[in-house]
Design an enzyme around this catalytic site. Structure first.
Site, PDB file in Angstrom:
ATOM      1  N   ASP A 285      -7.860   1.950  -8.244  1.00 47.23           N
ATOM      2  CA  ASP A 285      -8.268   3.236  -8.822  1.00 47.23           C
ATOM      3  C   ASP A 285      -8.476   3.044 -10.325  1.00 47.23           C
ATOM      4  O   ASP A 285      -7.568   2.580 -11.022  1.00 47.23           O
ATOM      5  CB  ASP A 285      -7.175   4.278  -8.559  1.00 47.23           C
ATOM      6  CG  ASP A 285      -7.629   5.694  -8.872  1.00 47.23           C
ATOM      7  OD1 ASP A 285      -8.429   5.882  -9.810  1.00 47.23           O
ATOM      8  OD2 ASP A 285      -7.168   6.620  -8.188  1.00 47.23           O
TER       9      ASP A 285
ATOM     10  N   GLU B 243       0.850  -1.193   0.000  1.00 47.01           N
ATOM     11  CA  GLU B 243       0.000   0.000   0.000  1.00 47.01           C
ATOM     12  C   GLU B 243       0.882   1.239   0.000  1.00 47.01           C
ATOM     13  O   GLU B 243       1.777   1.370   0.832  1.00 47.01           O
ATOM     14  CB  GLU B 243      -0.909  -0.005   1.228  1.00 47.01           C
ATOM     15  CG  GLU B 243      -1.721   1.257   1.434  1.00 47.01           C
ATOM     16  CD  GLU B 243      -2.663   1.551   0.279  1.00 47.01           C
ATOM     17  OE1 GLU B 243      -2.606   2.687  -0.248  1.00 47.01           O
ATOM     18  OE2 GLU B 243      -3.441   0.659  -0.094  1.00 47.01           O
TER      19      GLU B 243
ATOM     20  N   THR C 198     -13.747  -6.860   0.767  1.00 49.21           N
ATOM     21  CA  THR C 198     -13.043  -5.672   1.220  1.00 49.21           C
ATOM     22  C   THR C 198     -14.056  -4.695   1.805  1.00 49.21           C
ATOM     23  O   THR C 198     -15.269  -4.887   1.703  1.00 49.21           O
ATOM     24  CB  THR C 198     -12.311  -4.986   0.055  1.00 49.21           C
ATOM     25  OG1 THR C 198     -13.277  -4.336  -0.775  1.00 49.21           O
ATOM     26  CG2 THR C 198     -11.512  -5.981  -0.778  1.00 49.21           C
ATOM     27  N   GLU C 199     -13.549  -3.613   2.392  1.00 45.99           N
ATOM     28  CA  GLU C 199     -14.451  -2.582   2.909  1.00 45.99           C
ATOM     29  C   GLU C 199     -15.295  -1.991   1.782  1.00 45.99           C
ATOM     30  O   GLU C 199     -16.504  -1.785   1.933  1.00 45.99           O
ATOM     31  CB  GLU C 199     -13.648  -1.454   3.574  1.00 45.99           C
ATOM     32  CG  GLU C 199     -12.927  -1.856   4.845  1.00 45.99           C
ATOM     33  CD  GLU C 199     -11.525  -2.378   4.605  1.00 45.99           C
ATOM     34  OE1 GLU C 199     -10.802  -2.592   5.586  1.00 45.99           O
ATOM     35  OE2 GLU C 199     -11.148  -2.588   3.436  1.00 45.99           O
TER      36      GLU C 199
END
Length: 211
Positions: free
Chosen positions: A118, A69, A191-192
Site C-alpha cells: 500500500d 498477511e 503477483t496477481e
C-alpha cells in the site's frame, strides 16, 4: 482496496493452524525446526492472494517460505490456493508487519519480499509505508548478514520515496530497475497485481538492497 468480508474466515484459520500458524511468536528462533530442515527462510510481507509465494515455492523447493498477511479475508484465499498444491515449504502467518521482531529472531531470515505494498500516498500516513525507517529497522534485525530486501511496485511515487528511505538508512542498493518487464528475468515470479498492471502496460519497478 477494501476486501470483502468472509464470515467463515475465523473458522477456516482455526481448522488450519498447522499451516496458518496461530501463535507464531512461539516459534521465534526455531522456524527451521517447524519446517524440519535447515533451508534458508524467505519472508513475503503482504502475501495477498498467494500467487507469488506459491510460485516461489515451486521454483525454489530448497527454500522455506513464510507469508505474512494481516487481512483475514485475503490470507484465507491465499491458503486455499496453496492447499491445492503439494508444496511443503510454505507457511502463512495472519499478523501485522509491526510484529515481525516478536515472530522472528535476529538473523533468522535470508530474504524479505515487499510486493505492491500500500503506497499510503498522503504524507501524514508515511509511517505506515512498509519502507518507512521504523520497518527497515525490523527487517535489518531479522535478516542475516547480506540478506536482501526485494521491493516491487507499480507506484512511481512510492518507489522514489523508498529509494531515498533505503539510502538514508545506509542500505546498499544492488539493483534499481525502472522497467522490470523490459528485461528477461527468468527468476521473476509475478503477483496477481503485477500480472494485472503489466497487462495494461504499466511499468513495474524493482529494487534489491541489503543492510
Amino acid at each position: 482496496m477494501r476486501q470483502r468480508n468472509k464470515p467463515w474466515a475465523d473458522d477456516f484459520l482455526k481448522e488450519n493452524e498447522h499451516f496458518i500458524i496461530a501463535d507464531p511468536q512461539l516459534n521465534k528462533g526455531s522456524w527451521s525446526e517447524v519446517f524440519g530442515n535447515s533451508n534458508p527462510i524467505y519472508v513475503e510481507i503482504g502475501t495477498g492472494k498467494g500467487q507469488f509465494i506459491a510460485g516461489m515455492a515451486e521454483k525454489y523447493p530448497d527454500v522455506n517460505f513464510i507469508g505474512v498477511e494481516l487481512a483475514k479475508s485475503v490470507i484465507v484465499t491465499a491458503a486455499q490456493k496453496i492447499m491445492e498444491t503439494d508444496y511443503d515449504n510454505i507457511l502463512l502467518i495472519n499478523k501485522d508487519a509491526e510484529d515481525l521482531k516478536n515472530i522472528f529472531a535476529m538473523d533468522e531470515i535470508s530474504q524479505i519480499y515487499l510486493n505492491f505494498s500500500d503506497p499510503w500516498p498522503k504524507n501524514r500516513h508515511k509511517k505506515r509505508r512498509l519502507t518507512f525507517h521504523t520497518f527497515l529497522e525490523k527487517y535489518r534485525d531479522i535478516l542475516q548478514k547480506n540478506g536482501e530486501l526485494i521491493f516491487k511496485t507499480d507506484n512511481r511515487g512510492l518507489f522514489e520515496y523508498s529509494l531515498v528511505s533505503f539510502s538514508e538508512f545506509g542500505m546498499t542498493l544492488k539493483e534499481v530497475n525502472l522497467d522490470l518487464h523490459a528485461i528477461d528475468d527468468p527468476g521473476n515470479v509475478m503477483t496477481e497485481y503485477e500480472e494485472k498492471f503489466s497487462a495494461k502496460g504499466q511499468v513495474i519497478y524493482r529494487c534489491r538492497s541489503e543492510f
